[in-house]
Design an enzyme around this catalytic site. Structure first.
Site, mmCIF file in Angstrom:
data_model
loop_
_atom_site.group_PDB
_atom_site.id
_atom_site.type_symbol
_atom_site.label_atom_id
_atom_site.label_comp_id
_atom_site.label_asym_id
_atom_site.label_seq_id
_atom_site.Cartn_x
_atom_site.Cartn_y
_atom_site.Cartn_z
ATOM 1 N N LYS A 77 40.062 -7.015 -22.442
ATOM 2 C CA LYS A 77 41.497 -6.971 -22.742
ATOM 3 C C LYS A 77 42.271 -7.551 -21.561
ATOM 4 O O LYS A 77 42.980 -6.848 -20.836
ATOM 5 C CB LYS A 77 41.923 -5.540 -23.052
ATOM 6 C CG LYS A 77 41.248 -4.978 -24.296
ATOM 7 C CD LYS A 77 41.556 -3.517 -24.509
ATOM 8 C CE LYS A 77 40.817 -2.970 -25.725
ATOM 9 N NZ LYS A 77 41.045 -1.525 -25.916
ATOM 10 N N LYS A 79 28.588 -2.786 -32.247
ATOM 11 C CA LYS A 79 29.587 -1.785 -32.578
ATOM 12 C C LYS A 79 29.490 -1.454 -34.066
ATOM 13 O O LYS A 79 28.594 -1.921 -34.765
ATOM 14 C CB LYS A 79 30.977 -2.277 -32.195
ATOM 15 C CG LYS A 79 31.108 -2.606 -30.702
ATOM 16 C CD LYS A 79 32.516 -3.024 -30.347
ATOM 17 C CE LYS A 79 33.138 -2.021 -29.435
ATOM 18 N NZ LYS A 79 34.513 -2.362 -29.049
#
Length: 289
Positions: A137, A169
């Site tokens: 991020k 994920k």
């Protein structure tokens, strides 16, 4: 002062600086053109407590416009400084000094901000086994710069991008049909790359521990379940061989408690996402006595 950290390659710094100067100068600095182009001095002032970071970019901005500029740093990269500290003095051409001012400060204030907040998180877990990690991020185009700043602040880099680590994920597991199937497919296709697996339950944790990987992400576990996960990973037959990472909903206030539960890593998106620039200024003339 933290241990010296190697900056990104010089060509990466130069590319960052070239983009910054191009967007700021355009066809030329019309205001600077009003100044006499004579030799002058300047000083870089830090107006608040901070961890200094960004010297390679600051230097490159000024040298791009005045190759003969002299920059004398009074502090090292990674130093913690007090408000009112003069970080550096400069000697160069007046027009170049003011034209490079904003781009050079933008790099320094942004990267010092990232290093400063990282240092606060690192200090909060001092004495535990836990490392502070960053995430992807980051500000577009400044990933390597911000990840460097995290290292200057004492943190550790997570994967750099989508190419250097396999990270499974929820969506990947769903597409593969099961966690085991996803892990085996990843190992078969990318055997040389690190493999990180996110789990959502203790049953998935045991499944990942049994299959093997390089790190397990226990995302959004409550405190009791997190402590149970640590005990499972450390116990027989796993023996603590696979580190556990915590992510999601972590703030500075709750950081110490998570670290004391015995997790190996805590990843914090806010290190690079929630950027609060350090207050710096570049002033012409000699620094105050």
């Amino acid at each position: 002062m933290s241990a010296p950290v190697a900056p990104p390659p010089a060509e990466q710094v130069q590319a960052d600086v070239a983009r910054a100067l191009a967007e700021d100068l355009g066809s030329g600095d019309v205001t600077a053109s009003l100044l006499p182009d004579t030799a002058d001095s300047a000083y870089l002032l830090c107006k608040e407590p901070a961890v200094v970071c960004g010297r390679p970019w600051f230097d490159a901005c000024h040298r791009a416009l005045d190759p003969d500029v002299r920059i004398d740093w009074r502090v090292a990269e990674g130093d913690q400084v007090a408000a009112g500290t003069v970080l550096a003095t400069l000697q160069g051409r007046s027009r170049a000094l003011v034209s490079a001012e904003r781009a050079s400060l933008n790099f320094m204030q942004t990267l010092s901000g990232t290093a400063t907040v990282t240092a606060a998180y690192v200090e909060a877990v001092r004495g535990t086994r836990t490392q502070i990690l960053d995430t992807r991020k980051t500000l577009p185009g400044l990933r390597l710069a911000q990840k460097y700043a995290v290292r200057v602040g004492g943190g550790v880099n997570h994967r750099i991008g989508l190419y250097d680590t396999v990270m499974l994920k929820e969506n990947h597991v769903r597409a593969a049909g099961s966690l085991t199937a996803a892990i085996r497919a990843a190992r078969e296709r990318y055997p040389a790359l690190p493999l990180i697996v996110e789990v959502e339950t203790l049953a998935q944790l045991r499944e990942a521990l049994g299959e093997g990987c390089d790190r397990i992400l226990i995302d959004d576990f409550d405190a009791a379940t997190r402590r149970e996960a640590v005990a499972i990973a450390a116990g027989a037959p796993y023996g603590g061989r696979i580190p556990l990472e915590v992510s999601g909903g972590v703030d500075l206030a709750g950081l110490r408690a998570i670290a004391e539960d015995g997790v190996d890593c805590i990843s914090i998106g806010g290190l690079t996402k929630h950027v609060r620039a350090i207050d710096l200024s570049l002033k012409l003339g000699p620094p105050p006595a």
